[in-house]
Design a protein around this motif. Structure first.
Motif, short mmCIF file in Angstrom:
data_model
loop_
_atom_site.label_atom_id
_atom_site.label_comp_id
_atom_site.label_asym_id
_atom_site.label_seq_id
_atom_site.Cartn_x
_atom_site.Cartn_y
_atom_site.Cartn_z
N PHE A 33 0.81 -1.21 0.00
CA PHE A 33 0.00 0.00 0.00
C PHE A 33 0.85 1.26 0.00
CE2 PHE A 33 -2.44 -3.25 2.36
CZ PHE A 33 -3.52 -3.37 1.49
N ASN A 34 0.30 2.28 -0.62
CA ASN A 34 0.90 3.60 -0.57
C ASN A 34 0.85 4.12 0.85
OD1 ASN A 34 1.40 6.42 -0.77
ND2 ASN A 34 0.75 6.40 -2.90
N ARG B 211 -8.20 3.42 4.16
CA ARG B 211 -7.74 2.64 5.31
C ARG B 211 -8.85 1.72 5.82
NH1 ARG B 211 -2.97 4.35 7.64
NH2 ARG B 211 -2.14 6.31 6.85
N GLU B 212 -10.07 2.22 5.83
CA GLU B 212 -11.20 1.41 6.28
C GLU B 212 -11.40 0.20 5.37
OE1 GLU B 212 -14.32 0.09 8.57
OE2 GLU B 212 -12.82 1.65 9.01
N ASN B 213 -11.24 0.38 4.09
CA ASN B 213 -11.36 -0.73 3.15
C ASN B 213 -10.28 -1.78 3.38
OD1 ASN B 213 -13.62 0.34 1.87
ND2 ASN B 213 -12.43 1.39 0.30
N ILE B 214 -9.08 -1.32 3.72
CA ILE B 214 -7.99 -2.25 4.00
C ILE B 214 -8.28 -3.05 5.27
CG2 ILE B 214 -5.54 -2.44 4.59
CD1 ILE B 214 -5.10 0.09 2.88
N VAL B 215 -8.80 -2.38 6.29
CA VAL B 215 -9.15 -3.06 7.54
C VAL B 215 -10.19 -4.14 7.27
CG1 VAL B 215 -10.26 -2.80 9.79
CG2 VAL B 215 -8.55 -1.13 9.05
N LYS B 216 -11.22 -3.81 6.48
CA LYS B 216 -12.27 -4.79 6.16
C LYS B 216 -11.70 -5.97 5.39
CE LYS B 216 -16.06 -1.44 6.12
NZ LYS B 216 -17.06 -0.73 5.27
N TRP B 217 -10.82 -5.70 4.42
CA TRP B 217 -10.20 -6.76 3.65
C TRP B 217 -9.32 -7.64 4.52
CZ3 TRP B 217 -4.80 -6.79 1.88
CH2 TRP B 217 -4.51 -7.87 1.03
N HIS B 218 -8.56 -7.01 5.42
CA HIS B 218 -7.68 -7.76 6.31
C HIS B 218 -8.50 -8.63 7.27
CE1 HIS B 218 -4.07 -8.86 8.30
NE2 HIS B 218 -4.24 -8.10 9.36
N THR B 219 -9.63 -8.12 7.73
CA THR B 219 -10.51 -8.89 8.61
C THR B 219 -11.04 -10.12 7.90
OG1 THR B 219 -11.17 -6.88 9.81
CG2 THR B 219 -12.60 -8.80 10.03
N VAL B 220 -11.51 -9.95 6.68
CA VAL B 220 -12.02 -11.09 5.90
C VAL B 220 -10.90 -12.11 5.66
CG1 VAL B 220 -12.95 -11.81 3.67
CG2 VAL B 220 -13.88 -9.80 4.81
N SER B 221 -9.70 -11.62 5.36
CA SER B 221 -8.57 -12.51 5.14
C SER B 221 -8.26 -13.32 6.40
CB SER B 221 -7.33 -11.71 4.73
OG SER B 221 -7.54 -11.03 3.51
N MET B 222 -8.36 -12.67 7.57
CA MET B 222 -8.10 -13.35 8.83
C MET B 222 -9.19 -14.37 9.14
SD MET B 222 -5.55 -13.07 11.05
CE MET B 222 -4.98 -11.38 11.11
N GLU B 223 -10.42 -14.03 8.81
CA GLU B 223 -11.53 -14.97 9.01
C GLU B 223 -11.35 -16.21 8.14
OE1 GLU B 223 -15.06 -11.77 10.20
OE2 GLU B 223 -14.86 -12.49 8.13
N ARG B 224 -10.91 -16.00 6.93
CA ARG B 224 -10.68 -17.15 6.04
C ARG B 224 -9.51 -18.00 6.53
NH1 ARG B 224 -11.56 -13.84 0.38
NH2 ARG B 224 -13.82 -14.11 0.27
N ALA B 225 -8.48 -17.34 7.06
CA ALA B 225 -7.34 -18.08 7.60
C ALA B 225 -7.79 -18.94 8.79
CB ALA B 225 -6.24 -17.11 8.02
N PHE B 226 -8.63 -18.37 9.63
CA PHE B 226 -9.17 -19.11 10.77
C PHE B 226 -9.95 -20.32 10.28
CE2 PHE B 226 -12.52 -20.20 13.70
CZ PHE B 226 -11.94 -20.13 14.95
N TYR B 227 -10.79 -20.10 9.29
CA TYR B 227 -11.61 -21.18 8.73
C TYR B 227 -10.73 -22.27 8.12
CZ TYR B 227 -15.02 -23.49 5.70
OH TYR B 227 -15.79 -24.41 5.06
N GLU C 185 -18.08 -13.85 1.56
CA GLU C 185 -17.76 -14.44 0.27
C GLU C 185 -17.19 -13.39 -0.66
OE1 GLU C 185 -17.85 -17.53 -0.10
OE2 GLU C 185 -19.02 -18.10 1.66
N GLY C 186 -16.68 -13.84 -1.79
CA GLY C 186 -16.17 -12.90 -2.78
C GLY C 186 -14.67 -12.73 -2.67
N ASN C 187 -14.08 -12.12 -3.67
CA ASN C 187 -12.64 -11.93 -3.71
C ASN C 187 -12.30 -10.45 -3.78
OD1 ASN C 187 -11.84 -14.70 -3.72
ND2 ASN C 187 -12.65 -14.83 -5.79
N TYR C 188 -12.96 -9.65 -2.97
CA TYR C 188 -12.74 -8.21 -2.95
C TYR C 188 -11.30 -7.89 -2.60
CZ TYR C 188 -12.41 -3.63 -0.79
OH TYR C 188 -12.00 -2.38 -0.44
N LEU C 189 -10.71 -6.97 -3.36
CA LEU C 189 -9.38 -6.45 -3.07
C LEU C 189 -9.45 -4.93 -3.02
CD1 LEU C 189 -7.21 -8.62 -5.50
CD2 LEU C 189 -7.46 -8.94 -3.03
N PRO C 190 -8.76 -4.31 -2.05
CA PRO C 190 -8.77 -2.84 -2.00
C PRO C 190 -8.16 -2.24 -3.26
CG PRO C 190 -7.87 -3.80 0.02
CD PRO C 190 -7.99 -4.91 -0.97
#
Length: 209
Positions: free
Chosen positions: A35-36, A44-60, A101-106
């Motif tokens: 990131f820049n 920044r909020e979009n990055i936090v949401k993306w990081h949260t989803v990534s962490m949820e998937r890692a947990f799963y 679900e989905g493959n959203y990227l910031p």
């Protein structure tokens, strides 16, 4: 300061990601690659949401998460690990499928640089772990920016090392520059390095006991 350690459940991942891990990761080489440095609040909020989803998937997918909290339950530290080359048991609170679900990227993510760095780190991890079994791979460890150098990281690391030793597991981590003093304190040895162009990430291993 009294600290307790507890597992992080799937539905509780968002708070430590937002309050601990995202602020901490901004100091590391990977964030500077991805990131820049100058971002708007919305970005920044979009990055936090993306990081949260990534962490949820890692947990799963089998990543275990824990948090270090003070008496009132406020999290000060956050850590995650996976068991490589071994059988991973499902968690009692693990949902049947991811709720996001989905493959959203910031939009601000430099995908090319991210993929290049990820490939280099994955190759380094494979190089070290290919001949090891029953490995506890520390995927991340972060401490609240206002509570660094107060023993929170050592508290979490001591518990993780005790668990690894109880099962005769080596521990492996790809460490950012800020994490090297902590891991060295717990007898991790440098076994390689990856120069990302935005800083060096150090490959570190603590032998089984």
């Amino acid at each position: 300061m009294a600290i307790s350690l507890s597992n992080v459940k799937y539905l509780d991942i968002a708070l430590p990601v937002r309050s601990i891990d995202y602020p901490a990761m901004q100091d590391g080489p990977l964030y500077r690659i991805m990131f820049n440095a100058i971002l708007r609040d919305e970005e920044r909020e979009n990055i936090v949401k993306w990081h949260t989803v990534s962490m949820e998937r890692a947990f799963y997918s089998g990543t275990y998460l824990c948090k270090a909290c003070v008496v009132d339950g406020t999290p000060l530290g956050f850590a995650g690990w996976a068991l490589d080359n071994t059988t991973i048991c499902s968690k009692p609170d693990q949902p049947k499928k991811s709720s996001k679900e989905g493959n959203y990227l910031p939009d601000t993510l430099d995908i090319t640089a991210w993929l290049k760095a990820s490939k280099a780190l994955m190759n380094e991890r494979k190089r070290i772990l290919s001949n090891l079994n029953n490995v506890l791979r520390l995927t991340f460890m972060s401490v609240h920016t206002e509570h660094r150098n107060q023993g929170v990281g050592s508290f979490m690391m001591k518990w993780i090392c005790q668990e690894a030793d109880r099962h005769n597991r080596p521990i492996y981590v790809l460490a950012s520059p800020a994490g090297i003093p902590l891991y060295s304190k717990f007898d991790f040895e440098t076994v390689g390095q990856v120069d990302t162009g935005k800083g060096v990430i150090t490959s570190m291993l603590r032998k089984s006991r």
